[in-house]
Design a protein around this motif. Structure first.
Motif, short mmCIF file in Angstrom:
data_model
loop_
_atom_site.label_atom_id
_atom_site.label_comp_id
_atom_site.label_asym_id
_atom_site.label_seq_id
_atom_site.Cartn_x
_atom_site.Cartn_y
_atom_site.Cartn_z
N GLU A 1 46.51 -21.55 5.99
CA GLU A 1 46.77 -20.97 4.63
C GLU A 1 48.16 -21.53 4.10
N ASN A 2 49.04 -21.07 4.82
CA ASN A 2 50.45 -21.66 4.45
C ASN A 2 51.35 -22.06 5.45
N GLN B 1 55.50 -33.41 2.14
CA GLN B 1 54.27 -33.53 2.70
C GLN B 1 54.61 -34.54 3.92
N LEU C 1 54.98 -23.38 1.89
CA LEU C 1 53.90 -24.58 1.49
C LEU C 1 52.45 -24.01 1.69
N ASP C 2 51.70 -24.89 0.58
CA ASP C 2 50.29 -24.37 0.77
C ASP C 2 49.62 -25.26 1.68
N LYS C 3 48.23 -25.21 2.07
CA LYS C 3 47.67 -25.94 3.06
C LYS C 3 47.51 -27.32 2.80
N ARG C 4 48.10 -28.15 1.59
CA ARG C 4 48.07 -29.43 1.50
C ARG C 4 49.78 -29.92 1.66
N HIS D 1 52.37 -28.78 -0.43
CA HIS D 1 53.14 -28.67 -1.44
C HIS D 1 53.85 -27.32 -1.55
N THR E 1 55.21 -24.04 -2.82
CA THR E 1 54.60 -22.87 -3.86
C THR E 1 55.73 -21.84 -4.07
N HIS E 2 56.73 -21.70 -2.98
CA HIS E 2 57.67 -20.74 -3.25
C HIS E 2 58.85 -21.57 -2.54
N GLU F 1 50.09 -9.49 1.25
CA GLU F 1 48.59 -9.89 0.92
C GLU F 1 47.65 -8.92 1.24
N ARG G 1 54.33 -13.88 -6.68
CA ARG G 1 55.43 -15.01 -6.46
C ARG G 1 56.81 -14.27 -6.43
#
Length: 498
Positions: A188-189, A142, A123-126, A128, A130-131, A93, A100
């Protein structure tokens, strides 16, 4: 009436008191021998039972320790992978290369390096996905503990969860995770690694488990991660395991608990894992010592009925033998595996460890490295200061190397002043770094040996298991060749195998 002459002999008693006294003494002596024999048999029975119990507990403690070490190794490797992935993603980053495809490729490479992993994901900050390393639509995670631990409970550092069932494959697993945070502390992740419980269980597939004994891993709540041999899950089994996990917090192991399965007592040994909130256990019924006890005492009882003295002698011999065995058992074990001068492992034991780690590395594709080092100019120490000083130097140097090695490493004396270190799960660069630490520490240490202060340096060879190594001995041969190369360079240096 006829008179008796004055010179006639006087009458003698008919029953001699001496013979009666001898019979009484003989009866009393026989009774005393039988009483003494009974006491000795009772003592022998108690000593034999205690010996069987101690032996059983020692074996259980060893098994639980082995299960803990082998299982903990998987979570230690997983921890290292998660930290490495987190740091790599951060670096990508920062460089603007965190695409991705690049992140998914990174996850797949790390997953392939560890046979224990079912999946890796970001996972993202919610919470979910992502990869991830699977295909298709990602599942809802979650509510999983590896996500909620960071998002809801603010867990810091590495998280190791409880046994769960995959919503994709249906296989049982333990989720491990670590959060990536912004400079302000916000998440963040979340990097997640899914550890397969079946793969952990397969690690012990080749272990011979005696009848009645069981081994396995429990969660802190008493829920079974796995148990061998496999048993049908039941409420009573859960209660038994909850009793074990509740009792293990008392600072003693092994211990005895009453099982709700049948109401009988169990011998239990437990060992906590260092890198996961799990408990390794080994369990065996206390009644398992009864049959060997009766078997061992039957000959003495029969001999006691046939010949009291012979049984008495046999029991005394047995008691003395048991006492000698109890005193010598520990030292005999060390004598068979340890070098008697330096107290590190000897060469035969080292070779056994090397072959076992070689088999594991080949089976699971994990790295394995070896270090062999030799003390430079050691013959001069013996020539100038005597062999006693040389022996003292060997002991102190071996102690320093063993003390500063990892608990998973195996340190051994291979020959006179030549030592080896086996580093499972370690690639070449990690082994080289460890070798450099040992070399530098040895060079800067002043060894006080028999009143003489000595300096020492070592020549070190380092090698990692390669595809062409068909045996553990081949790895050791390449490491030894590298050590000889280091000596040819003048010593106090490190050489790696080609």
């Amino acid at each position: 009436m006829e008179k008796v002459p004055h010179d006639a002999p006087a009458a003698q008693p008919h029953a001699p008191e001496t013979s009666q006294r001898a019979v009484v003494c003989a009866l009393l002596l026989s009774a005393a021998i039988f009483v003494l024999l009974a006491l000795i048999l009772a003592y022998a029975a108690n000593a034999e039972k205690q010996h069987l119990i101690d032996s059983t507990l020692a074996r259980l403690a060893h098994r639980s320790h082995v299960v803990a070490i082998e299982t903990n190794r998987a979570f230690l490797s997983t921890r290292q992978v998660l930290i490495g992935v987190r740091d790599t993603i951060s670096a990508l980053e920062n460089d603007g290369n965190a695409t991705r495809q690049e992140i998914i490729s990174l996850l797949k490479r790390r997953k392939e390096n560890l046979p224990y992993l079912l999946d890796m994901m970001v996972l993202d900050k919610r919470g979910h996905i992502t990869h991830w390393t699977q295909t298709g639509s990602p599942p809802y995670v979650q509510d999983r503990d590896y996500a909620s631990a960071h998002l809801t409970h603010g867990h810091k550092g590495l998280f190791v969860g409880t046994p769960l069932k995959s919503r994709v494959s249906g296989r049982r697993f333990i989720g491990t995770s670590i959060a990536m945070r912004a400079p302000g502390g916000n998440i963040e992740n979340i990097i997640v690694a899914i550890v397969s419980i079946k793969a952990l269980e397969d690690t012990f597939a080749d272990m011979a488990i005696p009848d009645g004994q069981s081994i396995g891993i429990l969660g802190q709540d008493g829920k079974t991660v796995f148990s061998l041999p496999e048993t049908q899950a039941s409420t009573s089994m859960l209660l038994e395991h909850q009793n074990i996990t509740a009792h293990h917090r008392i600072p003693e192991s092994p211990f005895v608990v009453e099982s709700p399965l049948d109401g009988n007592d169990r011998f239990v040994a437990v060992t906590e894992l260092r890198d996961a909130p799990l408990v390794a256990f080994a369990v065996q019924p206390t009644s398992s010592v009864d049959a060997p006890l009766y078997t061992s005492l039957t000959p003495y009882i029969i001999l006691g009925i046939c010949a009291a003295l012979l049984v008495l002698t046999s029991c005394v011999w047995h008691v003395r033998s048991a006492a000698v065995f109890a005193r010598c058992a520990g030292s005999l074990s060390d004598m068979s595996t340890k070098d008697q001068l330096t107290h590190v492992y000897n060469r035969p034991t080292f070779m056994d460890f090397a072959q076992r780690e070689y088999n594991r590395a080949v089976r699971y594709g994990t790295p394995l490295s070896c270090i062999i080092f030799d003390i430079d100019d050691f013959s001069k120490v013996n020539t100038q200061h005597g062999h006693g000083t040389g022996d003292a130097l060997l002991k102190q140097l071996a102690s320093s190397i063993a003390r500063n090695s990892r608990k998973t490493d195996t340190v051994a004396r291979l020959s006179g002043n030549e030592f080896g270190i086996l580093l499972p799960g370690t690639p070449l660069d990690g082994a080289y770094a460890s070798a450099e630490q040992h070399r530098e520490r040895t060079e800067t240490t002043a060894f006080k040996c028999a009143g003489v202060e000595l300096g020492a340096t070592i020549s070190i060879g380092v090698a990692e298991l390669a595809d062409e190594d068909s045996t553990a001995q081949a790895l050791l041969d390449r490491t030894h060749a590298a050590m000889l190369s280091a000596k040819k360079r003048g010593g106090n240096t490190i050489a790696t195998a080609d």
